[in-house]
Design a protein around this motif. Structure first.
Motif, short mmCIF file in Angstrom:
data_model
loop_
_atom_site.label_atom_id
_atom_site.label_comp_id
_atom_site.label_asym_id
_atom_site.label_seq_id
_atom_site.Cartn_x
_atom_site.Cartn_y
_atom_site.Cartn_z
N UNK A 80 0.91 -1.25 -0.14
CA UNK A 80 0.44 0.22 -0.12
C UNK A 80 0.82 1.66 -0.44
N UNK A 81 2.23 0.82 0.32
CA UNK A 81 2.86 2.16 0.40
C UNK A 81 3.27 3.04 -0.58
N UNK A 82 3.49 1.34 -1.72
CA UNK A 82 4.01 1.91 -3.19
C UNK A 82 2.99 1.86 -4.17
N UNK A 83 1.76 1.46 -3.82
CA UNK A 83 0.62 1.05 -4.55
C UNK A 83 0.42 2.36 -6.05
N UNK A 84 0.53 3.30 -6.01
CA UNK A 84 0.74 4.17 -7.13
C UNK A 84 1.95 4.04 -8.12
N UNK A 85 2.54 3.19 -7.55
CA UNK A 85 4.03 3.03 -9.13
C UNK A 85 3.43 1.82 -9.54
N UNK A 86 2.34 1.01 -8.92
CA UNK A 86 2.26 -0.49 -9.25
C UNK A 86 1.44 -0.26 -10.55
N UNK A 87 1.15 0.89 -11.33
CA UNK A 87 1.02 1.18 -12.68
C UNK A 87 1.82 1.42 -13.38
N UNK A 88 2.96 1.62 -13.18
CA UNK A 88 4.36 1.27 -14.29
C UNK A 88 4.34 -0.33 -14.61
N UNK A 89 3.78 -1.49 -14.29
CA UNK A 89 3.36 -2.89 -15.27
C UNK A 89 2.85 -2.45 -15.98
N UNK A 90 1.10 -1.68 -16.34
CA UNK A 90 1.03 -1.49 -16.80
C UNK A 90 1.41 -1.82 -18.16
N UNK A 91 2.73 -0.69 -18.44
CA UNK A 91 2.66 -0.47 -20.38
C UNK A 91 3.50 -1.49 -20.64
N UNK A 92 4.78 -1.80 -19.81
CA UNK A 92 5.14 -3.21 -20.02
C UNK A 92 4.11 -4.33 -20.51
N UNK A 93 3.70 -5.02 -19.71
CA UNK A 93 3.00 -5.89 -19.65
C UNK A 93 1.67 -5.54 -21.18
N UNK A 94 1.76 -4.16 -21.50
CA UNK A 94 0.54 -4.07 -22.78
C UNK A 94 2.41 -3.66 -23.73
N UNK A 95 3.76 -3.52 -23.46
CA UNK A 95 3.95 -3.94 -25.04
C UNK A 95 4.62 -5.12 -25.32
N UNK A 96 4.77 -6.63 -23.58
CA UNK A 96 4.92 -7.68 -24.25
C UNK A 96 3.62 -7.91 -24.96
N UNK A 97 1.95 -7.46 -24.69
CA UNK A 97 0.59 -8.41 -25.15
C UNK A 97 0.97 -7.93 -26.19
N UNK A 98 1.49 -6.97 -26.86
CA UNK A 98 1.34 -6.52 -28.32
C UNK A 98 2.49 -6.88 -29.25
N UNK A 99 3.91 -7.23 -28.74
CA UNK A 99 4.73 -7.77 -29.28
C UNK A 99 4.03 -9.66 -29.21
N UNK A 100 3.72 -10.03 -28.43
CA UNK A 100 3.62 -11.80 -28.63
C UNK A 100 1.01 -11.94 -29.30
N UNK A 101 1.23 -10.37 -29.90
CA UNK A 101 -0.43 -10.34 -30.27
C UNK A 101 -0.77 -11.64 -30.02
N UNK A 102 -1.23 -11.10 -28.48
CA UNK A 102 -2.31 -11.48 -28.11
C UNK A 102 -3.40 -10.85 -27.22
N UNK A 103 -4.84 -11.31 -28.01
CA UNK A 103 -5.63 -10.10 -27.64
C UNK A 103 -5.97 -10.98 -25.86
N UNK A 104 -5.89 -12.24 -24.74
CA UNK A 104 -6.12 -11.89 -24.09
C UNK A 104 -5.06 -11.32 -23.00
N UNK A 105 -4.12 -11.61 -23.24
CA UNK A 105 -3.55 -10.19 -22.73
C UNK A 105 -4.14 -8.88 -22.50
N UNK A 106 -3.81 -8.43 -23.43
CA UNK A 106 -4.81 -7.52 -23.87
C UNK A 106 -5.51 -6.69 -22.49
N UNK A 107 -6.72 -7.99 -22.89
CA UNK A 107 -8.12 -7.89 -22.14
C UNK A 107 -7.60 -7.39 -21.31
N UNK A 108 -7.37 -8.44 -20.72
CA UNK A 108 -6.72 -8.94 -19.20
C UNK A 108 -6.46 -7.71 -19.20
#
Length: 363
Positions: A80-108
């Protein structure tokens, strides 16, 4: 005798191959149908299951952060102390999802994006507005501050009407009193915390936040206990009536492999401070200080149920205050009750490892 040969018959010429007719240009409807056909294939949705699971887990951790257990290593408070920083994982996961062309990951990824925006989206906008009857500031000046005089001058130039300082050492106390005397005719220092004011102060007294506990606490001389005091209460006389001001410096937290996120003394202090605030029937209350934690931390529920953050109500951004060189968390706070927050901001760095924070309030 000469013989003449007859000319050979010409070879038959092959007929030209028929030119195929040009394929019709794909229409948007046809392209959409083809893309949909490919997207609904089962094997496409099975791509990148780790990315899909990570996105869902990220969203669930942010959504259910209050249920992350604190039993082992106080993990829940750390999250909870560093909860705002969890948002940084979103663009990392989004880049991976687009690279793998995974509609499931993008939807998740819809889940963590939605949860993060619901928790912190309001902090992305500037909610401050001009005006205000009183300016407040608080600063952990740092026991190892190499330039206390410069720190005091910078704080005086901030224009704060009421200024709270924490972690004042015996050797630096005279420096702060001398440098701030001209701008602030009224002040009080109790232990390691102090308040300076342009308006009269009265009824200044220490606040027991359970700093000394255990079987040896009662054996300490009064002078020793007062020297280690880390919280005070005073009353500021304004033209709108009395304003009760608390200044507090809660216990430090530690992060190490053996104990995890150690918050025992801070949590004990915050519980005691919450009880004090709940018992205070003053109409207008301000709490200033280094609370050594984010208000997202569940440990602060007893305080945040009594007073409310000026930064969240009228700030611009997250207002991180520590560490000064690269702030990642807001652990220095201005909380109020019975007054209206107008604005909140972070002041320029001083010689401390914390940044000062300031606010304006009105009646």
């Amino acid at each position: 005798m000469y013989r003449t040969s007859s000319p050979s018959a010409p070879e038959p010429v092959a007929a030209p191959a028929p030119v195929p007719a040009p394929a019709p240009a794909p229409t948007p409807r046809r392209l959409s149908r083809e893309a949909l056909r490919r997207a609904v294939r089962p094997e496409v949705w099975k791509r990148a299951p780790v990315l899909t699971g990570s996105a869902l887990l990220l969203g669930l951790v942010m959504l259910l952060h209050a249920y992350v257990p604190n039993r082992y290593g106080t993990v829940g408070s750390l999250v909870e102390t560093f909860l705002p920083w969890f948002g940084l994982f979103v663009p990392v996961l989004a880049a991976g999802a687009l690279w793998r062309r995974s509609p499931a990951a993008v939807t998740a990824l819809v889940l963590p994006v939605t949860v993060w925006l619901s928790l912190f989206g309001g902090l992305l906008a500037d909610k401050s507005h001009p005006g205000g009857d009183l300016a407040l500031a608080t600063h952990n000046v740092g026991a190892d501050n190499p330039d206390p005089a410069g720190t005091a001058r910078g704080l005086a130039a901030s224009g704060a009407d009421v200024l709270a300082l924490e972690e004042i050492t015996d050797q630096d106390r005279d420096v702060y009193e001398e440098e701030l005397a001209e701008a602030y005719p009224y002040h009080a220092v109790l232990g390691t915390v102090g308040v300076w004011s342009r308006l009269p102060l009265s009824d200044t007294r220490p606040v027991d936040i359970a700093t000394d506990v255990g079987p040896l606490a009662a054996t300490k001389p009064a002078g020793v206990r007062s020297a280690g005091n880390r919280a005070l209460r005073t009353t500021v006389a304004t033209d709108r009536g009395p304003l009760t001001v608390y200044v507090a410096h809660l216990g430090s937290v530690r992060l190490n492999p053996r104990t995890g996120f150690w918050t025992d003394s801070r949590d004990r202090n915050i519980r005691a401070l919450g009880d004090v605030l709940a018992a205070d029937r003053s109409e207008r209350v301000v709490l200033l200080g280094d609370l050594n934690g984010s208000l997202d931390d569940r440990a602060f529920d007893g305080v945040t149920s009594q007073v409310h953050s000026v930064q969240e109500a009228a700030g611009d951004g997250f207002g991180f205050s520590w560490p000064a060189r690269f702030p990642v968390a807001r652990i220095d706070h201005i909380l109020v009750r019975g007054v209206e927050p107008d604005s909140s901001w972070v002041l320029p760095a001083t010689g401390s490892d914390h940044l000062p924070v300031a606010a304006r309030i009105s009646w």
